[in-house]
Design an enzyme around this catalytic site. Structure first.
Site, PDB file in Angstrom:
ATOM      1  N   ARG A  89       0.820  -1.209   0.000  1.00  0.00           N
ATOM      2  CA  ARG A  89       0.000   0.000   0.000  1.00  0.00           C
ATOM      3  C   ARG A  89       0.854   1.259   0.000  1.00  0.00           C
ATOM      4  NH1 ARG A  89      -2.300  -3.504   3.666  1.00  0.00           N
ATOM      5  NH2 ARG A  89      -4.502  -4.086   3.356  1.00  0.00           N
ATOM      6  N   ASN A 121      -4.199   5.848   0.852  1.00  0.00           N
ATOM      7  CA  ASN A 121      -3.038   5.138   1.387  1.00  0.00           C
ATOM      8  C   ASN A 121      -1.727   5.843   1.049  1.00  0.00           C
ATOM      9  OD1 ASN A 121      -4.209   2.876   2.695  1.00  0.00           O
ATOM     10  ND2 ASN A 121      -4.674   1.967   0.709  1.00  0.00           N
ATOM     11  N   ARG A 152     -12.187  -7.196   8.871  1.00  0.00           N
ATOM     12  CA  ARG A 152     -11.675  -8.449   8.298  1.00  0.00           C
ATOM     13  C   ARG A 152     -11.336  -9.453   9.402  1.00  0.00           C
ATOM     14  NH1 ARG A 152      -8.218  -5.048   3.828  1.00  0.00           N
ATOM     15  NH2 ARG A 152      -9.893  -4.948   2.265  1.00  0.00           N
ATOM     16  N   HIS A 176      -2.391   0.679   9.022  1.00  0.00           N
ATOM     17  CA  HIS A 176      -3.235   0.047   7.998  1.00  0.00           C
ATOM     18  C   HIS A 176      -2.276  -0.433   6.919  1.00  0.00           C
ATOM     19  CE1 HIS A 176      -6.409  -1.061   5.360  1.00  0.00           C
ATOM     20  NE2 HIS A 176      -6.117  -0.133   4.461  1.00  0.00           N
TER      21      HIS A 176
END
Length: 304
Positions: A89, A121, A152, A176
């Site tokens: 990312r 991101n 998730r 993240h």
């Protein structure tokens, strides 16, 4: 009270978020933005075509920064998903920084004084950068952070234990990105601490949660529904002053930049940061993920 929400960047995530906001009737005015003016106009008409089938009404404007002066929330979803290379990312860092550099002067000039929510991101790094660029308190700028990672994790636990996902509670925290991790000490299943349950493959569940996004990305080449749902939830929490706890990326005073951790979200953005009672192992993982964010942030600053 009239509600205005802006969405900047009309890729898969931005337009899905916009559609969610419209169909849920969360805003009286929705202002959408894209550097491709024709796309922004077309999407505004496409969204307005849906109004005839809704029991709410939303005025849809496009590429109008002046309309953000009294906006409650601006969601920043600009970026270039094609920049993601080899499952990283952080490879979006250059395009995301450029987008912030282009948008932030216009937001400041508009007089916007609401809450900015970053999706782009690398989320923790870009949120930290937004806090430098906008004329707003840090508490009014946060990112979606590990909220999606938490979704998730909860889904992986629910699937494995055959329970309802809504009965899995707890948080993934940190970056993240690749160093995020489920804080198992916070997780409860049917109100039972997961650490008290037998036969749990914590490493397997952690890996399933970490790789969940890549499984989607490798086939679709983007993800949208999960993150757009989270962005919509966060916008609603701000507009309604919900005072609800989310694992978002926001300023961590101990480290001096944004990291994903539980925070209370309301009308003025981040209202407070509930203390985290982590295990020694989780504290070490949190320090490791903080270092990963700092390393990426240093790379962003080197682009100046």
């Amino acid at each position: 009270m009239s509600r205005t929400i802006g969405v900047i960047g009309l890729g898969h995530v931005g337009i899905t978020t916009s559609f969610n906001i419209l169909t849920k009737g969360l805003a009286d005015t929705l202002v959408i933005f894209d550097t491709k003016a024709g796309l922004a106009e077309a999407e505004s008409y496409d969204l307005r075509d849906a109004l005839g089938g809704l029991n709410t009404y939303t005025e849809v404007l496009y590429n109008d920064y002046a309309a953000l002066k009294e906006a409650d929330v601006v969601i920043f979803a600009a970026g270039d998903i094609s920049a993601i290379l080899g499952g990283d990312r952080n490879s979006e860092i250059k395009t995301s920084k450029l987008a912030v550099d282009q948008v932030s002067p216009q937001l400041n000039a508009s007089g916007f004084h609401g809450v900015l929510i970053d999706i782009s991101n690398p989320c923790d790094v870009i949120t930290t950068y937004w806090q430098e660029k906008l004329n707003l308190p840090k508490t009014q700028i946060f990112g979606t952070g590990t909220a999606l990672d938490t979704y998730r994790m909860r889904r992986s636990v629910a699937d494995t234990l055959d329970v309802n996902v809504d009965d899995v509670r707890g948080f993934s925290i940190g970056e993240h990105g690749e160093t995020q991790f489920p804080a198992w000490s916070t997780v409860r299943v049917n109100n039972q601490p997961i650490l008290e349950m037998d036969g749990i493959d914590y490493d397997g569940l952690s890996e399933a949660a970490r790789l969940g996004g890549w499984k989607i990305f490798n086939e679709k080449h983007y993800t949208a529904y999960g993150i757009a749902t989270i962005a919509t939830e966060l916008a609603l929490a701000v507009c309604s002053d919900a005072k609800r706890v989310f694992p978002v990326t926001c300023f961590d005073e101990d480290y001096g930049f944004c990291i994903g951790h539980p925070a209370v979200v309301g009308r003025k953005g981040i209202l407070s940061n509930p203390p985290m009672t982590l295990t020694d192992d989780e504290k070490q993982k949190y320090a490791k993920t903080a270092q990963s964010i700092k390393d990426t942030y240093d790379k962003l600053k080197a682009l100046d």
